[in-house]
Design a protein around this motif. Structure first.
Motif, PDB file in Angstrom:
ATOM      1  N   GLY A 201       0.790  -1.222   0.000  1.00 50.43           N
ATOM      2  CA  GLY A 201       0.000   0.000   0.000  1.00 50.43           C
ATOM      3  C   GLY A 201       0.821   1.269   0.000  1.00 50.43           C
ATOM      4  N   VAL A 202       2.110   1.176  -0.319  1.00 47.08           N
ATOM      5  CA  VAL A 202       2.999   2.344  -0.310  1.00 47.08           C
ATOM      6  C   VAL A 202       3.076   2.956  -1.702  1.00 47.08           C
ATOM      7  CG1 VAL A 202       5.356   3.147   0.075  1.00 47.08           C
ATOM      8  CG2 VAL A 202       4.359   1.415   1.596  1.00 47.08           C
ATOM      9  N   ASP A 203       2.872   4.257  -1.781  1.00 45.49           N
ATOM     10  CA  ASP A 203       3.041   4.985  -3.045  1.00 45.49           C
ATOM     11  C   ASP A 203       4.509   4.883  -3.455  1.00 45.49           C
ATOM     12  OD1 ASP A 203       3.353   6.800  -5.082  1.00 45.49           O
ATOM     13  OD2 ASP A 203       2.374   8.463  -4.038  1.00 45.49           O
ATOM     14  N   PRO A 204       4.808   4.366  -4.659  1.00 43.81           N
ATOM     15  CA  PRO A 204       6.205   4.249  -5.086  1.00 43.81           C
ATOM     16  C   PRO A 204       6.987   5.557  -5.001  1.00 43.81           C
ATOM     17  CG  PRO A 204       4.798   3.012  -6.561  1.00 43.81           C
ATOM     18  CD  PRO A 204       3.883   3.781  -5.654  1.00 43.81           C
ATOM     19  N   PHE A 205       6.311   6.680  -5.259  1.00 40.73           N
ATOM     20  CA  PHE A 205       7.018   7.953  -5.175  1.00 40.73           C
ATOM     21  C   PHE A 205       7.371   8.293  -3.728  1.00 40.73           C
ATOM     22  CE2 PHE A 205       7.221  12.718  -5.349  1.00 40.73           C
ATOM     23  CZ  PHE A 205       8.363  12.781  -6.138  1.00 40.73           C
ATOM     24  N   ASP A 206       6.491   7.945  -2.795  1.00 37.68           N
ATOM     25  CA  ASP A 206       6.810   8.131  -1.381  1.00 37.68           C
ATOM     26  C   ASP A 206       8.023   7.278  -0.996  1.00 37.68           C
ATOM     27  OD1 ASP A 206       4.855   9.968  -0.932  1.00 37.68           O
ATOM     28  OD2 ASP A 206       3.569   8.689   0.290  1.00 37.68           O
ATOM     29  N   ALA A 207       8.055   6.059  -1.504  1.00 40.29           N
ATOM     30  CA  ALA A 207       9.199   5.179  -1.215  1.00 40.29           C
ATOM     31  C   ALA A 207      10.477   5.779  -1.785  1.00 40.29           C
ATOM     32  CB  ALA A 207       8.951   3.784  -1.791  1.00 40.29           C
ATOM     33  N   TRP A 208      10.382   6.336  -2.995  1.00 37.59           N
ATOM     34  CA  TRP A 208      11.560   6.956  -3.595  1.00 37.59           C
ATOM     35  C   TRP A 208      12.009   8.165  -2.789  1.00 37.59           C
ATOM     36  CZ3 TRP A 208      13.102  11.678  -5.301  1.00 37.59           C
ATOM     37  CH2 TRP A 208      14.285  11.706  -6.062  1.00 37.59           C
ATOM     38  N   LEU A 209      11.050   9.011  -2.389  1.00 39.91           N
ATOM     39  CA  LEU A 209      11.393  10.192  -1.598  1.00 39.91           C
ATOM     40  C   LEU A 209      12.055   9.812  -0.278  1.00 39.91           C
ATOM     41  CD1 LEU A 209       8.273  12.523  -2.018  1.00 39.91           C
ATOM     42  CD2 LEU A 209      10.625  13.033  -2.725  1.00 39.91           C
ATOM     43  N   ALA A 210      11.492   8.808   0.395  1.00 36.45           N
ATOM     44  CA  ALA A 210      12.064   8.385   1.676  1.00 36.45           C
ATOM     45  C   ALA A 210      13.486   7.874   1.484  1.00 36.45           C
ATOM     46  CB  ALA A 210      11.187   7.308   2.305  1.00 36.45           C
ATOM     47  N   ALA A 211      13.684   7.052   0.462  1.00 36.40           N
ATOM     48  CA  ALA A 211      15.023   6.514   0.190  1.00 36.40           C
ATOM     49  C   ALA A 211      15.989   7.635  -0.171  1.00 36.40           C
ATOM     50  CB  ALA A 211      14.952   5.489  -0.941  1.00 36.40           C
ATOM     51  N   TYR A 212      15.506   8.603  -0.922  1.00 39.19           N
ATOM     52  CA  TYR A 212      16.342   9.745  -1.312  1.00 39.19           C
ATOM     53  C   TYR A 212      16.838  10.502  -0.082  1.00 39.19           C
ATOM     54  CZ  TYR A 212      17.194  14.581  -2.743  1.00 39.19           C
ATOM     55  OH  TYR A 212      17.725  15.828  -2.906  1.00 39.19           O
ATOM     56  N   HIS A 213      15.926  10.785   0.861  1.00 39.97           N
ATOM     57  CA  HIS A 213      16.314  11.537   2.057  1.00 39.97           C
ATOM     58  C   HIS A 213      17.285  10.743   2.926  1.00 39.97           C
ATOM     59  CE1 HIS A 213      12.836  14.066   0.974  1.00 39.97           C
ATOM     60  NE2 HIS A 213      13.479  15.007   1.660  1.00 39.97           N
ATOM     61  N   LEU A 214      17.012   9.458   3.094  1.00 40.18           N
ATOM     62  CA  LEU A 214      17.926   8.632   3.885  1.00 40.18           C
ATOM     63  C   LEU A 214      19.300   8.575   3.230  1.00 40.18           C
ATOM     64  CD1 LEU A 214      15.667   5.603   4.936  1.00 40.18           C
ATOM     65  CD2 LEU A 214      16.310   7.594   6.301  1.00 40.18           C
ATOM     66  N   GLN A 215      19.316   8.465   1.924  1.00 38.69           N
ATOM     67  CA  GLN A 215      20.582   8.367   1.204  1.00 38.69           C
ATOM     68  C   GLN A 215      21.404   9.657   1.337  1.00 38.69           C
ATOM     69  OE1 GLN A 215      21.738   5.719   0.168  1.00 38.69           O
ATOM     70  NE2 GLN A 215      23.191   6.033  -1.482  1.00 38.69           N
ATOM     71  N   HIS A 261      26.486   1.931   0.224  1.00 37.22           N
ATOM     72  CA  HIS A 261      25.905   3.265   0.057  1.00 37.22           C
ATOM     73  C   HIS A 261      25.976   3.715  -1.394  1.00 37.22           C
ATOM     74  CE1 HIS A 261      26.120   7.782   0.313  1.00 37.22           C
ATOM     75  NE2 HIS A 261      25.006   7.544   0.960  1.00 37.22           N
ATOM     76  N   GLU A 262      27.102   3.479  -2.034  1.00 36.36           N
ATOM     77  CA  GLU A 262      27.259   3.834  -3.447  1.00 36.36           C
ATOM     78  C   GLU A 262      26.298   3.025  -4.315  1.00 36.36           C
ATOM     79  OE1 GLU A 262      30.776   4.061  -6.859  1.00 36.36           O
ATOM     80  OE2 GLU A 262      31.275   3.644  -4.767  1.00 36.36           O
ATOM     81  N   ALA A 263      26.141   1.750  -3.976  1.00 38.14           N
ATOM     82  CA  ALA A 263      25.216   0.906  -4.733  1.00 38.14           C
ATOM     83  C   ALA A 263      23.783   1.420  -4.588  1.00 38.14           C
ATOM     84  CB  ALA A 263      25.316  -0.540  -4.261  1.00 38.14           C
ATOM     85  N   CYS A 264      23.447   1.902  -3.413  1.00 36.56           N
ATOM     86  CA  CYS A 264      22.105   2.443  -3.190  1.00 36.56           C
ATOM     87  C   CYS A 264      21.880   3.680  -4.056  1.00 36.56           C
ATOM     88  CB  CYS A 264      21.908   2.795  -1.715  1.00 36.56           C
ATOM     89  SG  CYS A 264      21.572   1.385  -0.638  1.00 36.56           S
ATOM     90  N   SER A 265      22.907   4.498  -4.209  1.00 40.45           N
ATOM     91  CA  SER A 265      22.771   5.683  -5.054  1.00 40.45           C
ATOM     92  C   SER A 265      22.472   5.292  -6.489  1.00 40.45           C
ATOM     93  CB  SER A 265      24.065   6.516  -4.999  1.00 40.45           C
ATOM     94  OG  SER A 265      24.249   7.070  -3.726  1.00 40.45           O
TER      95      SER A 265
END
Length: 324
Positions: A201-215, A261-265
């Motif tokens: 039930g997670v909006d993919p864009f929300d998931a991307w935004l969250a990952a972006y901020h954590l990264q 971390h680089e792989a996550c980017s």
């Protein structure tokens, strides 16, 4: 029933007032506090006067405790070589402690201001409820400051050990790497979700935004960890004993985390294609992301991690990011 009883307000009148309000305007514990302090079990006005003074005395006593703990910190720092004190790890901890002392004093000053504005001898049941509610809230704040001050005192004792004990410093740095790894685990979980096409039930864009901020936050963390490891290496070189193996293990762990971390980017960039209308949706939040990037860029060692967490929390709220 009259509010007044021999010049004061009867506890029974306050009790009736609480019952009539159905507790909506009275904090839990207020009536109990009045009843506990009523000398004859009946005079609410006198009880509030006593409670008011009790709270003021407690506030002043806790303020003295704060001063004592701050003095203890000065004693711990006094023998330090200025070069050691100015390192990122040491100065970062000092800054955190000083911020806490500032918060303690601000909270206690606010309590004294609130007590000064609170009626000491209210003459109606309604005024008794209002005054007692404020005193109860002030007492809670004083108790919280006392609790946190006690914990800070324990932290400073541990800090003293950390300052002089190589094993403690090595263990502490390993724990920092554990925290970094947890951030990476969360980011990788979000990227897994994106690459699988969403779900839960997670909006993919929300998931991307969250990952972006954590990264982005992890990028700052990583740079500081590199600095701290270099400082730890230099400090250990001046201590008795050999710590080459332990340092090698920490470097290996940090290098491994850097690769992840680089792989996550790389994965984060590639995951953009998994989000429908990504370019348009990112454009809609570009101003917010630019402000976040500017705030991150302004951070300098030693980084205030409370400030970083506040920034991330504000971003999640501002952008309405929901992950559950």
């Amino acid at each position: 029933m009259s509010d007044e009883r021999d010049g004061g307000v009867a506890v029974s009148a306050v009790r009736e007032r609480v019952a009539a309000d159905d507790g909506d305007d009275v904090t839990e514990g207020v009536l109990a506090g009045i009843e506990e302090r009523a000398a004859d079990g009946r005079d609410a006005t006198d009880a509030i006067t006593v409670w008011h003074e009790e709270c003021r005395r407690k506030c002043r006593a806790v303020a003295e405790d704060v001063d004592d703990v701050e003095e203890r910190l000065r004693e711990v720092l006094a023998p330090l070589d200025p070069a050691v004190r100015d390192t990122t790890q040491v100065q970062g901890r000092i800054d955190e402690y000083e911020d806490e002392f500032e918060t303690f004093r601000s909270d206690l000053d606010a309590v004294l201001d609130r007590l000064a504005e609170t009626e000491r001898a209210p003459s109606t049941a309604a005024a008794c409820c209002e005054a007692a509610d404020w005193v109860w809230r002030c007492e809670r704040t004083v108790g919280m400051v006392a609790h946190n001050c006690h914990h800070l005192e324990e932290e400073i004792e541990e800090f003293e050990t950390w300052l002089h004990d190589p094993e403690t410093r090595l263990d502490s740095f390993a724990e920092e790497l554990d925290g970094f790894e947890e951030y990476l685990d969360n980011t990788e979980g979000l990227l897994d979700l994106l690459e699988a096409g969403g779900g839960r039930g997670v909006d993919p864009f929300d998931a991307w935004l969250a990952a972006y901020h954590l990264q982005r936050v992890m990028g700052v963390v990583f740079e500081e960890l590199r600095t701290e490891l270099a400082e730890l290496d230099s400090w250990l070189a001046e201590q008795d004993g050999a710590y080459g193996d332990e340092l090698a293990t920490l470097r290996s762990r940090l290098d491994s985390l850097a690769e992840r971390h680089e792989a996550c980017s790389t994965r984060l960039d590639a995951a953009e294609s998994a989000v429908d209308d990504f370019a348009e949706r990112r454009a809609d939040v570009a101003a917010s992301l630019d402000r976040f990037e500017a705030a991150i860029a302004d951070l300098e060692p030693p980084v205030d991690w409370g400030e970083v967490e506040r920034l991330v929390s504000e971003q999640f709220e501002d952008l309405g990011i929901e992950l559950s």
